[in-house]
Write a protein that holds these residues in place. Structure first.
Motif, short mmCIF file in Angstrom:
data_model
loop_
_atom_site.label_atom_id
_atom_site.label_comp_id
_atom_site.label_asym_id
_atom_site.label_seq_id
_atom_site.Cartn_x
_atom_site.Cartn_y
_atom_site.Cartn_z
N GLY A 41 -4.67 -2.48 -3.10
CA GLY A 41 -3.85 -3.35 -2.06
C GLY A 41 -2.60 -2.60 -1.63
O GLY A 41 -1.87 -3.12 -1.03
N ALA A 42 -2.41 -1.34 -1.97
CA ALA A 42 -1.17 -0.52 -1.89
C ALA A 42 -1.12 -0.33 -0.39
O ALA A 42 0.18 -0.45 0.15
N ALA A 43 -1.99 -0.07 0.24
CA ALA A 43 -1.71 0.31 1.84
C ALA A 43 -1.36 -0.86 2.53
O ALA A 43 -0.36 -0.88 3.48
N GLU A 44 -1.66 -2.15 2.12
CA GLU A 44 -1.49 -3.55 2.85
C GLU A 44 0.00 -3.72 2.39
O GLU A 44 0.79 -4.35 3.24
N ARG A 45 0.39 -3.51 1.37
CA ARG A 45 1.64 -3.96 0.77
C ARG A 45 2.51 -2.90 1.72
O ARG A 45 3.76 -3.46 1.86
N LEU A 46 2.21 -1.67 1.50
CA LEU A 46 3.24 -0.60 2.52
C LEU A 46 3.31 -0.99 4.03
O LEU A 46 4.60 -1.20 4.42
N GLY A 47 2.35 -1.40 4.55
CA GLY A 47 2.31 -2.10 5.63
C GLY A 47 3.41 -3.20 5.96
O GLY A 47 4.18 -3.19 7.05
N ARG A 48 3.38 -3.98 4.89
CA ARG A 48 4.21 -5.13 4.90
C ARG A 48 5.80 -4.77 4.71
O ARG A 48 6.67 -5.26 5.33
#
Length: 317
Positions: A41-48
């Motif tokens: 889920g790193a990509a989603e967290r980075l986007g947020r």
């Protein structure tokens, strides 16, 4: 190797709070950012993280070409560093992880690209032990959030070449950072050691029932904290000496260093320490007289107070 001004793409390895803050900062400065983080889920967290930081960055002013669309999250470390002119590592504070990851970055990154670690405490000497080309590894220690706090402390290790430290320092300046290029490795660096001293004394006072958490916070926000944004602790005490500056302050208040005001042992106020402090303040002040510094301080305190009050007013709306 690329010149600092020629870098257009930055790799951010590690996309947590610090790594995400770095990514947001580089994006706001107009860079393309390639990121990698093995956590689910790193990509989603980075986007947020980037989305949350963008309003503040927009208010500060975006560079030409700045866009969140310039962020790419890659599936592998090798792909993330491909084409990057600089690498910022921001993995968790675990020495074994740092050593292994830096060695991995070193292996897949061209030897002429500087690699910086966001570590908040480890020295590069102890982190670069497994790297094949450790001469280009440096510490680039930011403060949270990296997209707002300008300070970066840059230091090399025993196997780092001076050119890498100089290159990293110049690159950080070009991306809008206030850079301290450290002459020596120091555990915790400079700013962390200063805030750690304050933090430990605060914990002592709470533990002993000497002060409440609210009293401690107010003591800083409505006291010396108002002066520090413009002059810091040394020039603040320089002004405490009046027209005599730091020399008068040390000669007059020096004996109080032995008073048991804190749980920290005070260094002996030797003639050399006294002279170094006086010379340092004179150098930092430059052509500004005591009167000039006082006026500068007063203007800044008023500005800070008004800004804080305005912020509190908006928060209460």
């Amino acid at each position: 190797m690329p010149e600092p001004q020629d870098v257009t793409t930055v790799a951010c390895v590690g996309a947590g709070v610090i790594g995400g803050g770095w990514a947001a900062h580089f994006l706001a400065r107009g860079y393309r950012v390639r990121a990698w983080d093995p956590a689910p889920g790193a990509a989603e967290r980075l986007g947020r993280l980037v989305e949350a930081a963008w309003p503040a960055l927009t208010e500060l002013g975006l560079a030409d070409g700045a866009s969140r669309d310039n962020l790419t999250v890659l599936p592998t470390l090798a792909e993330a560093v491909e084409g990057a002119g600089f690498v910022q590592e921001s993995a968790p504070e675990d020495l074994a992880v740092k050593r292994s990851l830096l060695a991995g970055i070193d292996e897949v990154t061209p030897a002429d690209v500087v690699i910086a670690s966001s570590t908040s405490g480890y020295g590069m000497s102890e982190m670069q032990t497994e790297a094949t080309t450790p001469e280009r590894l440096v510490v680039g220690h930011p403060f949270n959030p990296p997209y707002l706090i300008p300070l970066v402390e840059v230091a090399g290790g025993t196997r780092t070449e001076p050119w890498a430290v100089e290159w990293a320092s110049e690159f950080y300046r070009r991306v809008g950072k206030s850079v301290i290029t450290m002459d020596h490795e120091l555990p915790g660096f400079i700013a962390n050691r200063l805030q750690e001293a304050l933090w430990r004394e605060a914990l002592h006072m709470v533990a002993n029932g000497e002060a409440t958490v609210e009293q401690i916070d107010t003591a800083i926000t409505d006291g010396p904290g108002l002066r520090w944004p413009v002059h810091g602790p040394c020039l603040t005490f320089h002004l405490a000496g009046g027209e005599g500056g730091m020399a008068h302050m040390l000669d007059h208040f020096g004996p109080s260093l032995r008073a048991p005001w804190t749980r920290l042992d005070a260094p002996e106020l030797t003639q050399r320490l006294r002279d170094d402090m006086v010379a340092g303040c004179e150098s930092e002040a430059g052509e500004r007289s005591i009167a000039d510094l006082v006026a500068e301080r007063d203007r800044a305190i008023i500005a800070v107070q008004r800004a804080v009050e305005a912020s509190r007013g908006r928060r209460g709306e």
